[in-house]
Structure formats: structure tokens, C-alpha cells
Design a protein around this motif. Structure first.
Motif, mmCIF file in Angstrom:
data_model
loop_
_atom_site.group_PDB
_atom_site.id
_atom_site.type_symbol
_atom_site.label_atom_id
_atom_site.label_comp_id
_atom_site.label_asym_id
_atom_site.label_seq_id
_atom_site.Cartn_x
_atom_site.Cartn_y
_atom_site.Cartn_z
ATOM 1 N N GLY A 108 33.724 37.794 33.980
ATOM 2 C CA GLY A 108 34.362 37.586 33.375
ATOM 3 C C GLY A 108 35.227 36.294 33.822
ATOM 4 N N ARG A 109 36.431 35.877 33.861
ATOM 5 C CA ARG A 109 37.868 34.830 33.655
ATOM 6 C C ARG A 109 39.033 35.705 34.581
ATOM 7 N N CYS A 110 38.995 35.617 35.840
ATOM 8 C CA CYS A 110 39.483 36.429 36.726
ATOM 9 C C CYS A 110 40.537 35.339 37.567
ATOM 10 N N SER A 111 41.908 35.905 37.798
ATOM 11 C CA SER A 111 42.555 34.841 38.177
ATOM 12 C C SER A 111 42.310 35.090 40.098
ATOM 13 N N VAL A 112 41.813 35.836 40.405
ATOM 14 C CA VAL A 112 42.012 35.999 41.862
ATOM 15 C C VAL A 112 41.661 35.102 42.690
#
Length: 465
Positions: A108-112
Motif C-alpha cells: 500500500g502507500r501508508c503514511s506511518v
């Protein structure tokens, strides 16, 4: 598996457990055979879809049900598809399978920004973080420091991956597969990782006698945005020089990085090389010929060398995380543990359910704070002395409180309203009588203090003569 039409006694029991688990009942599923737990979870998954469709879903009850199922899960590999706005605390749920999990992919493209909660996965050997594009540069070395047992690592496409990560990567002494495609890495990183092997080759070439001089890396300075390395060497004992870590990486995925022909020269010192991908770099196919001959590799494409066509197809054509951990012959294999498919689905759902509960709680807290701020208003609560000393002529309540505090529009309306005749018998909600316009101006603060010292406060409540 659909069991809605199962009219047997066992099927009815399974349906009953799935209907009540987490919502109205708690079960010890450890005492249930694993195949029955899988059937219960299958029915529960269909039931959850039905509850969501008819707005009967309860996030906290759903999370409690998944926690009960998690006591039976033993997945060896999990692929999690992360939403963009994932709460990092949701990944804490992976601790329930920490004793079994060996392969983890975060897509995915997670902002964590930090993943230190993954350090509890002490048995993890294969890790792919290509979906964590929001990962901060300073957080990545701390994460790798907590996972020294890694054998395969995929950091493709992460902005946080630069040459400054070289010391953290060199500390992974069991690392066999390194995927850093589409990053800002250059020859500096390869030179750092391969120094131990080059030092070992130098010792073999010049002999290992203690009286002979050996080269040792004394200092290395990596500058952000630069592609050079400064190394100072001095004479040292052979035993001290051999303490520099020797990399075991045999699969190098360097496509679309800043490496040059210098990297091909540095890799000649490796003991094993089974795969090399340098597509999209400045290197030419002819410059890879020495590597092809030394390690008996096949040229799959112009800048791709591999010992196995299957590995090349998975890494190049399908762009997969090729996990080579556990292969003793140097070849790689992509292990996905299909028999644990329903457990992988369950772990995915557990992380998403925890994220859903965290978002719901954050939304409730925000609404509560907004309601509290609206009830309190924006006018500060002042003491009697502050009110008497700061208010301008007009009609004001002398004992403001959260319940009687004025809203900004109410205060504006009071200021713009025409003067109201003063009534000496009028009282505000605070218990003090209203002051006439201009009265506070006529009686200065010094005069009030003087009369207060005399013990006469009644003049504050009487109209002027």
C-alpha cells in the motif's frame, strides 16, 4: 466456506458460536480443533459482511471477536494491505502472532512515520516495507537495529532509504537478500557493505602473519546528497581488521538507483552472488561480464544476471518480494505458505479492525473536545478584582462562569445594544447587582482599595449620589 445451509448439529453449533462471539459471548477457542475454528471464522466473516451492509457492525465487538480467533492463529507469512491513513498503533496487534510470523509484507502507500512496534517480531526473517512511504529516515535504523535476525529485506521505493543507511544494513549479519530498487542509494552504500569482504580478500592475498600490515577502515564520512566516500586507512593488527562485518548478501536488487560501474567492481569480492538487477542505471551490459563469468550467472536482460530464471521472472517481470531465506544452495524461492491463507486473512482483518477502533475513538475525543469548547465559550473566566479593574463602561455580568460565559456574538450584541436604564434592584445570575454606565470609571481602583481597607464595601453596591 459457506455453512449457512448446514442443518447438522455441528453446523448449528458453529453458526451459534459465530453469531455470538465478541458481541454477546466469549469462547476459549484453544480447546476447539483448528479445522472447526476455521469453519467458525468463515461463517463469522460472512456475518461481518452482512452486519456492515445493514449498519449493525460494532467495531469494538468485532475487535474482541478477532482477538479470540487470534489465540489459534499460527501464520508463518502475512501480507497486509495498509490504508493511507493507518494509525501506527494498529500494527501492535501483530504481537499476537509474534512467535510464529517469519515473513511480513506491508503493501500500500501508508503514511506511518515509525514502525518500532515491529521489533517484537523476534522470529521475523523476511520483511518488506515497500508500502511504508511515510517512514521517516531516522526511524529506519532504529527498526533494523531491533531486527538483527533478518535474512531478506525489501525497502524498494522508500524516500527514507539513502546511503546513510549503510551502517544499519551492515549490522544485519544474516542478510541474504537486499531489495532497494527505486531509491537514492549509490556506490557509497555498496562500498560500505562490501568492505569486509574486500578486506578479507586483501588479507588472503597478502598473507595472515601478525607481523604484516593490514588495512582497516578508520573513519567513514557520508554526506547527504553526495556520492563519494572518504576512507582513512592505517596499519593495524590482522585480528583487529577481521572484526569488520563481512556481508552475506547474495541477491542485490539495485534497479533505478544511482549506482555505476564501480558497484560491479566492488561486487567481484563477494563469496556468492546469485542475482543482480541493475536496470535503469548507468552501467552497461558489457561491464557485467566479469560478474557473469565469476559467479556462473545467466544474462536474463541487459542489466539482470541470475542463476535461476524463476527468480528473475518473479523479481523483474512480476516485481515481487523474492524471499531467499532458508535456501541453502544460494538460489531463492518465494514462500507464501498457502495453507495458512485464512489466518493471513484474519491477521489482516485484525489490523484493520484495530485501526477502525482507533479512528472511532479519536473521532469521539475530537467531538467531545469540540463540544466542551463550545459549552465553555471563548470568554475567559475572571475574578471579581480582574473584572472591576478591566471592564469598560457598559452592562456586564460581574461573576462570569462556564455556564454564564458569553459567546462572541452575544458580547458583540451587548456592546452594540442601546444603553439600558439602570435598575438598582436588578441582579445578574452571578448574584451581584448591575453597575450603571460610567460608574466604574468614576471610582478608580485606588479609591476602591482605600474603601476596602476601611471595611466598607457597601459603596460598591449602591448607586452614586
Amino acid at each position: 466456506m459457506r455453512i449457512a445451509n448446514d442443518d447438522t448439529l455441528l453446523g448449528l453449533c458453529i453458526i451459534n458460536v459465530a453469531d455470538h462471539i465478541g458481541y454477546t459471548a466469549t469462547y476459549d477457542l484453544n480447546a476447539v480443533p483448528l479445522e472447526l475454528v476455521e469453519r467458525i471464522y468463515s461463517h463469522y466473516s460472512h456475518l461481518t459482511t452482512h452486519r456492515r451492509a445493514f449498519q449493525q457492525h460494532q467495531p469494538k465487538a468485532h475487535l474482541a471477536a478477532l482477538h479470540q480467533f487470534a489465540t489459534c492463529w499460527t501464520p508463518a507469512a502475512v501480507i497486509i494491505h495498509l490504508p493511507h491513513d493507518l494509525f501506527g498503533e494498529a500494527l501492535d496487534e501483530l504481537k499476537v502472532v509474534a512467535n510464529f510470523l517469519k515473513h511480513l509484507q506491508l503493501n500500500g502507500r501508508c503514511s506511518v512515520s515509525s514502525l518500532l512496534n515491529l521489533t517484537v517480531l523476534l522470529n521475523l526473517t523476511c520483511l518488506s516495507l515497500r508500502g511504508c512511504v511515510g517512514l521517516q529516515q531516522q526511524a529506519l535504523p532504529e527498526l533494523l537495529k531491533g531486527l538483527p535476525q533478518l535474512q531478506a529485506l525489501d525497502l524498494s521505493g522508500l524516500p527514507a532509504v539513502t546511503d546513510s543507511l549503510a551502517p544499519a544494513l551492515s549490522a544485519l549479519q544474516h542478510l541474504l537478500v537486499l531489495q532497494i530498487n527505486n531509491t537514492a542509494c549509490s556506490d557509497v552504500l555498496v562500498e560500505y557493505l562490501s568492505y569486509g569482504q574486500r578486506l578479507h580478500a586483501w588479507q588472503i592475498q597478502h598473507g595472515g602473519a601478525a607481523s604484516e600490515r593490514a588495512a582497516q577502515l578508520q573513519g567513514m564520512q557520508l554526506e547527504a546528497g553526495q556520492r563519494y566516500i572518504h576512507v582513512r586507512r592505517h596499519a593495524a593488527d590482522t585480528g583487529q581488521a577481521s572484526q569488520w562485518p563481512r556481508t552475506k548478501v547474495r541477491q542485490w536488487h539495485l534497479a533505478h538507483t544511482h549506482v555505476t560501474a564501480r558497484t560491479a567492481e566492488l561486487l567481484m569480492c563477494l563469496e556468492q552472488l546469485t542475482f543482480l538487477d541493475m536496470r535503469g542505471t548507468a552501467i552497461q551490459a558489457s561491464q557485467l561480464l566479469p560478474l557473469k563469468i565469476r559467479f556462473a550467472l545467466s544474462a536474463i536482460q541487459g542489466a539482470v544476471l541470475s542463476r535461476s530464471a524463476a527468480v528473475a521472472a518473479a523479481a523483474v517481470a512480476a516485481d515481487l518480494f523474492v524471499c531467499g531465506a532458508g535456501s541453502g544452495d544460494g538460489t531463492s524461492r518465494h514462500t507464501m505458505y498457502i495453507e495458512d491463507d485464512w489466518m493471513q486473512e484474519g491477521v489482516n482483518e485484525l489490523v484493520h479492525a484495530s485501526d477502525e477502533v482507533l479512528k472511532m475513538e479519536a473521532e469521539q475525543a475530537a467531538k467531545a473536545a469540540e463540544t466542551s469548547a463550545a459549552m465553555a465559550g471563548t470568554r475567559p473566566v475572571l475574578s471579581h478584582a480582574a473584572v472591576l479593574g478591566s471592564l469598560q463602561p457598559g452592562v456586564y455580568p460581574l461573576n462570569p462562569s462556564p455556564r454564564t460565559a458569553w459567546r462572541p456574538w452575544q458580547q458583540q450584541e451587548a456592546i452594540q445594544a442601546p444603553p439600558v436604564p439602570w435598575d438598582p434592584h436588578a441582579f445578574t445570575a452571578g448574584g451581584l447587582p448591575c453597575m450603571p454606565p460610567g460608574y466604574l470609571v468614576q471610582h478608580s481602583h485606588q479609591y476602591q482599595q482605600q474603601r476596602q481597607q476601611q471595611g466598607d464595601l457597601q459603596h460598591l453596591y449602591r448607586p452614586p449620589a
